[in-house]
Design an enzyme around this catalytic site. Structure first.
Site, PDB file in Angstrom:
ATOM      1  N   ASP A 387       0.814  -1.224   0.000  1.00 46.10           N
ATOM      2  CA  ASP A 387       0.000   0.000   0.000  1.00 46.10           C
ATOM      3  C   ASP A 387       0.844   1.269   0.000  1.00 46.10           C
ATOM      4  OD1 ASP A 387      -2.352  -1.516   0.086  1.00 46.10           O
ATOM      5  OD2 ASP A 387      -2.283  -1.644   2.267  1.00 46.10           O
ATOM      6  N   VAL A 388       2.022   1.235   0.606  1.00 45.16           N
ATOM      7  CA  VAL A 388       2.840   2.445   0.729  1.00 45.16           C
ATOM      8  C   VAL A 388       3.512   2.826  -0.584  1.00 45.16           C
ATOM      9  CG1 VAL A 388       3.252   2.111   3.185  1.00 45.16           C
ATOM     10  CG2 VAL A 388       4.864   1.140   1.534  1.00 45.16           C
TER      11      VAL A 388
END
Length: 459
Positions: A387-388
């Site tokens: 997600d990052v």
């Protein structure tokens, strides 16, 4: 004389705690800061053992033996990848100890304590009890014993807020009726329940913030106990711990572009329908690469950034990542590591793992520092991060991570993503990065992949 010696020990301990916290502000001085904080705690314990009111050391020695028997194995045998769970367990033990002291004081003295001290005991027991059960819930989610996705039900936030208001009302009532033990035990039961209900709707993706917040609650519990016992070192340490970790929680929320209320009440990570425009990156296909092809690309590259994530922690690949980086340095490549503030499952998770692998501190760059390097980077190697590094955070308004600052790896010339599969991260959404034209997917276990790449480079 004995009282003066005790105060000197406490003063030295407080100074060392402050210096230790200052040292923890930078990776280069973190070990020294940790040592100073440990020394401060040792002095605080020694000073407490010299307290003039102690009449028998047998129970104290028994407690030290039991604590050591539990703490030493936890520190020695639990792997670095399980440090988030161990940290949550440590919070639960400390909070339970504080709550038990408050319960003991109330049972021993009751109404004789007076309204003020009973109020402090109420606050201490409430914070300690909810931190105990909340930390156990967090540890269970991190370990996989409890499902990592948020568990929600209708009217959840209203019931939790009502429960909190009820506990505060009981504390006020106890201050007016200190002898009402029924109210005290009702407060204790509600606090245990509240800790469970507080963590239940929070997904595992938010555990770094939750752990920091629970740490803050533990510090406030310690400070309340210090006021109750008139112990200055507990007031100081509790205040330092509570305030610093609360500030850290806020900073981590900012790193995700989210508010604290959204973390606590937003059910982030709940399974949901994805927007049609975003699902599977609008039908695009991925480009897969083999070990030999990836090794050839890396072997002829001069600028490389490694981006670690939770997948690296699960695979325990940090040592193999450093070995691959060392092999690339031998071929003349410049190596950097891009660290996102909320990558992993606890604050500083990636920093801890890379420090364990003896990665030089000057090669670690936080998000704000590394993002400016990506346009001039030849290859980014994403090791288990999801997600990052998802570009959807910048452009898809319907995405649950929209607005979260990310590591802008897509701006590099080539991105090699080392991952087991195309499965989504804890946000539960597809990652647009995988379908970009400059992204190459290298499927497999992170540890095995790093070993194979290092071997291929030596051939």
């Amino acid at each position: 004389m004995q009282r003066n010696v005790l105060q000197l020990f406490y003063l030295a301990s407080a100074i060392l705690f402050v210096l230790g916290l200052r040292g923890l502000s930078h990776p280069k001085t973190a070990r020294r800061g940790m040592f100073l904080a440990e020394l401060g705690m040792l002095l605080a314990i020694i000073g407490t053992l010299l307290h003039h009111e102690i009449i028998d050391y047998r129970w104290i020695v028994l407690g030290l033996v039991i604590g050591t028997a539990i703490g030493a194995p936890l520190a020695i045998w639990i792997p670095m990848t399980a440090v988030p769970q161990r940290t949550a367990l440590s919070h639960s033990f400390g909070a339970l100890a504080a709550a038990l002291i408050g319960i003991s004081e109330y049972l021993r003295h009751g109404a004789a304590l007076g309204s003020g001290k009973v109020g402090l005991i109420g606050i201490e027991v409430m914070l300690g009890s909810l931190t105990f059960t909340g930390s156990l819930m967090a540890a269970g989610k991190l370990q996989g014993l409890i499902r990592g996705f948020p568990v929600t039900y209708r009217g959840q936030n209203v019931s939790n807020i009502s429960l909190l208001a009820g506990m505060l009302a009981l504390i006020v009532a106890l201050m007016f009726q200190p002898a009402a033990s029924t109210l005290f035990f009702a407060l204790l039961a509600l606090a245990f329940l509240f800790g469970v209900l507080l963590i239940l709707p929070i997904g595992a993706a938010d555990m770094p913030v939750v752990i920091a917040l629970l740490n803050s609650y533990g510090g406030l519990t310690d400070a309340a106990m210090g006021f109750m016992l008139d112990n200055k070192i507990q007031i100081i340490t509790g205040s330092i711990d509570g305030s610093s970790t609360f500030i850290r929680s806020i900073l981590m929320c900012r790193a995700m572009n989210r508010s604290m209320t959204n973390v606590l009440f937003g059910a982030f990570g709940k399974a949901q329908e994805q927007p049609a425009e975003h699902a599977a990156a609008a039908g695009k296909s991925i480009r897969q690469v083999s070990i030999d092809e990836a090794a050839e690309i890396l072997g002829t590259t001069r600028s490389i950034v490694f981006v670690p994530g939770y997948g690296m922690a699960v695979s325990q690949a940090q040592h193999r990542v450093r070995e691959l980086a060392d092999a690339l340095k031998g071929k003349g490549a410049a190596i950097r590591y891009g660290i996102h503030a909320v990558a992993g499952r606890m604050p500083g998770h990636m920093n801890v793992l890379l420090a364990e692998a003896n990665v030089p501190y000057d090669e670690l760059y936080d998000m704000d520092q590394i993002n400016s390097y990506f346009p001039e980077t030849d290859v980014v190697v994403v090791v288990g991060a999801n997600d990052v590094v998802n570009p959807a955070a910048k452009r898809v308004r319907a995405s649950p991570i929209f607005g979260m600052p990310i590591l802008e790896v897509e701006r590099a010339r080539i991105v090699i993503v080392c991952k087991r599969s195309l499965a989504p991260g804890f946000a539960g959404i597809d990652n647009e990065l995988y379908y970009n034209d400059n992204t190459l997917m290298l499927f497999g276990d992170a540890k095995d992949t790093m070993v194979k790449l290092a071997t291929a480079l030596k051939q």
